[in-house]
Design a protein around this motif. Sequence first.
Motif, PDB file in Angstrom:
ATOM      1  N   LEU A 179       0.863  -1.191   0.000  1.00 47.19           N
ATOM      2  CA  LEU A 179       0.000   0.000   0.000  1.00 47.19           C
ATOM      3  C   LEU A 179       0.897   1.239   0.000  1.00 47.19           C
ATOM      4  N   VAL A 180       0.655   2.130  -0.944  1.00 46.04           N
ATOM      5  CA  VAL A 180       1.423   3.380  -1.041  1.00 46.04           C
ATOM      6  C   VAL A 180       0.517   4.530  -0.621  1.00 46.04           C
ATOM      7  N   ILE A 181       0.896   5.175   0.473  1.00 47.27           N
ATOM      8  CA  ILE A 181       0.083   6.271   1.022  1.00 47.27           C
ATOM      9  C   ILE A 181       0.816   7.591   0.834  1.00 47.27           C
ATOM     10  N   ASN A 182       0.125   8.564   0.296  1.00 47.12           N
ATOM     11  CA  ASN A 182       0.651   9.919   0.194  1.00 47.12           C
ATOM     12  C   ASN A 182      -0.266  10.877   0.925  1.00 47.12           C
ATOM     13  N   GLY A 183       0.334  11.731   1.736  1.00 48.14           N
ATOM     14  CA  GLY A 183      -0.427  12.658   2.559  1.00 48.14           C
ATOM     15  C   GLY A 183      -0.718  13.985   1.872  1.00 48.14           C
ATOM     16  N   PRO A 184      -0.993  14.999   2.679  1.00 45.20           N
ATOM     17  CA  PRO A 184      -1.513  16.267   2.172  1.00 45.20           C
ATOM     18  C   PRO A 184      -0.596  16.958   1.163  1.00 45.20           C
ATOM     19  N   ASN A 185      -1.252  17.505   0.168  1.00 48.27           N
ATOM     20  CA  ASN A 185      -0.624  18.327  -0.879  1.00 48.27           C
ATOM     21  C   ASN A 185       0.185  17.531  -1.891  1.00 48.27           C
ATOM     22  N   LEU A 186       0.293  16.224  -1.693  1.00 45.78           N
ATOM     23  CA  LEU A 186       1.046  15.432  -2.674  1.00 45.78           C
ATOM     24  C   LEU A 186       0.210  15.183  -3.931  1.00 45.78           C
ATOM     25  N   ARG A 219       2.842  22.121  -7.375  1.00 42.10           N
ATOM     26  CA  ARG A 219       3.363  22.564  -6.088  1.00 42.10           C
ATOM     27  C   ARG A 219       4.887  22.718  -6.115  1.00 42.10           C
ATOM     28  N   GLU A 220       5.390  23.905  -5.819  1.00 39.16           N
ATOM     29  CA  GLU A 220       6.825  24.153  -5.655  1.00 39.16           C
ATOM     30  C   GLU A 220       7.694  23.236  -6.536  1.00 39.16           C
ATOM     31  N   PRO A 221       7.591  23.386  -7.864  1.00 39.56           N
ATOM     32  CA  PRO A 221       8.323  22.468  -8.748  1.00 39.56           C
ATOM     33  C   PRO A 221       9.838  22.479  -8.543  1.00 39.56           C
ATOM     34  N   GLY A 222      10.356  23.600  -8.024  1.00 38.10           N
ATOM     35  CA  GLY A 222      11.798  23.662  -7.745  1.00 38.10           C
ATOM     36  C   GLY A 222      12.209  22.675  -6.664  1.00 38.10           C
ATOM     37  N   ILE A 223      11.261  22.304  -5.807  1.00 39.91           N
ATOM     38  CA  ILE A 223      11.542  21.347  -4.724  1.00 39.91           C
ATOM     39  C   ILE A 223      11.059  19.942  -5.094  1.00 39.91           C
ATOM     40  N   TYR A 224       9.827  19.870  -5.638  1.00 37.50           N
ATOM     41  CA  TYR A 224       9.201  18.558  -5.833  1.00 37.50           C
ATOM     42  C   TYR A 224       9.192  18.078  -7.286  1.00 37.50           C
ATOM     43  N   GLY A 225       9.678  18.941  -8.216  1.00 33.92           N
ATOM     44  CA  GLY A 225       9.726  18.536  -9.624  1.00 33.92           C
ATOM     45  C   GLY A 225       8.445  18.855 -10.370  1.00 33.92           C
ATOM     46  N   SER A 226       8.442  18.556 -11.655  1.00 36.63           N
ATOM     47  CA  SER A 226       7.295  18.934 -12.495  1.00 36.63           C
ATOM     48  C   SER A 226       6.404  17.749 -12.846  1.00 36.63           C
ATOM     49  N   ASP A 227       6.752  16.568 -12.378  1.00 32.67           N
ATOM     50  CA  ASP A 227       5.897  15.407 -12.637  1.00 32.67           C
ATOM     51  C   ASP A 227       4.738  15.365 -11.641  1.00 32.67           C
ATOM     52  N   THR A 228       3.626  14.785 -12.080  1.00 36.01           N
ATOM     53  CA  THR A 228       2.387  14.816 -11.300  1.00 36.01           C
ATOM     54  C   THR A 228       2.252  13.596 -10.378  1.00 36.01           C
ATOM     55  N   TYR A 229       1.224  13.641  -9.525  1.00 31.61           N
ATOM     56  CA  TYR A 229       0.897  12.492  -8.669  1.00 31.61           C
ATOM     57  C   TYR A 229       0.564  11.264  -9.532  1.00 31.61           C
ATOM     58  N   GLU A 230      -0.140  11.508 -10.641  1.00 34.19           N
ATOM     59  CA  GLU A 230      -0.488  10.390 -11.540  1.00 34.19           C
ATOM     60  C   GLU A 230       0.789   9.775 -12.130  1.00 34.19           C
ATOM     61  N   ASP A 231       1.754  10.644 -12.491  1.00 34.88           N
ATOM     62  CA  ASP A 231       3.046  10.147 -13.000  1.00 34.88           C
ATOM     63  C   ASP A 231       3.724   9.281 -11.935  1.00 34.88           C
ATOM     64  N   LEU A 232       3.664   9.750 -10.685  1.00 33.66           N
ATOM     65  CA  LEU A 232       4.284   9.011  -9.585  1.00 33.66           C
ATOM     66  C   LEU A 232       3.658   7.620  -9.449  1.00 33.66           C
ATOM     67  N   CYS A 233       2.329   7.579  -9.459  1.00 37.71           N
ATOM     68  CA  CYS A 233       1.638   6.287  -9.313  1.00 37.71           C
ATOM     69  C   CYS A 233       1.984   5.360 -10.482  1.00 37.71           C
ATOM     70  N   ALA A 234       2.049   5.931 -11.696  1.00 32.62           N
ATOM     71  CA  ALA A 234       2.367   5.109 -12.875  1.00 32.62           C
ATOM     72  C   ALA A 234       3.777   4.526 -12.748  1.00 32.62           C
ATOM     73  N   LEU A 235       4.705   5.336 -12.256  1.00 39.48           N
ATOM     74  CA  LEU A 235       6.093   4.881 -12.070  1.00 39.48           C
ATOM     75  C   LEU A 235       6.153   3.713 -11.084  1.00 39.48           C
ATOM     76  N   ILE A 236       5.481   3.877  -9.948  1.00 35.71           N
ATOM     77  CA  ILE A 236       5.498   2.829  -8.911  1.00 35.71           C
ATOM     78  C   ILE A 236       4.767   1.581  -9.424  1.00 35.71           C
ATOM     79  N   HIS A 237       3.656   1.821 -10.118  1.00 38.97           N
ATOM     80  CA  HIS A 237       2.871   0.700 -10.653  1.00 38.97           C
ATOM     81  C   HIS A 237       3.713  -0.143 -11.603  1.00 38.97           C
ATOM     82  N   GLY A 238       4.473   0.548 -12.485  1.00 41.35           N
ATOM     83  CA  GLY A 238       5.335  -0.155 -13.450  1.00 41.35           C
ATOM     84  C   GLY A 238       6.378  -1.004 -12.737  1.00 41.35           C
ATOM     85  N   LYS A 239       6.990  -0.434 -11.721  1.00 44.70           N
ATOM     86  CA  LYS A 239       8.010  -1.151 -10.943  1.00 44.70           C
ATOM     87  C   LYS A 239       7.388  -2.390 -10.276  1.00 44.70           C
ATOM     88  N   CYS A 240       6.224  -2.202  -9.680  1.00 49.07           N
ATOM     89  CA  CYS A 240       5.587  -3.319  -8.966  1.00 49.07           C
ATOM     90  C   CYS A 240       5.160  -4.417  -9.945  1.00 49.07           C
TER      91      CYS A 240
END
Length: 147
Positions: A4-11, A17-38
């Motif tokens: 189970l992958v849990i992400n909290g507030p503002n993720l 959000r603050e792309p200089g800190i967190y990058g320009s990829d989206t939450y959906e991109d993140l889930c797709a990346l993890i999904h592919g790995k799994c």
Amino acid sequence: MNILVINGPNLNMLGIREPGIYGSDTYEDLCALIHGKCEDEGIDVEFFQSNHEGDIVDRIQEAYGKSDGIVINPGAYTHTSVAILDALKAVSIPTVEVHISDVDEREEFRKWSYVSLVAVQTIKGHGFQGYLEAVDTLKNYSKGDAK
Ligand code: DQA
């Protein structure tokens, strides 16, 4: 294995959000990346994101007896939430804590983490890659050869 992958507030605001800190990829991109790995690793994965502390506590409780591992980025609740710490303790599911940014190199208040008290590992400052490292840690942990 079921993670189970849990992400909290503002993720959910990744990419905006603050792309200089967190990058320009989206939450959906993140889930797709993890999904592919799994998928490659033959691991079943579920995703949960919430901006609400109690909803995160509820989701952790729901994982009891169902998930073999949790990857959690509690967002700002990292630094404040005894309730999320207690929920993770209650279910005793091996948990890896992930932060996209290096919280040790930012404001003082980001240096303290309640979740670190229970996490088998904390990964900070590795961007989205940190979540993939967390999956590897849980996979190895389930084989009995991680921390
Ligand atoms: C974060 C760091 C936290 O301090 C912050 O509140 C977040 C994201 C990270 O991924 O770097 O929301 O957990």
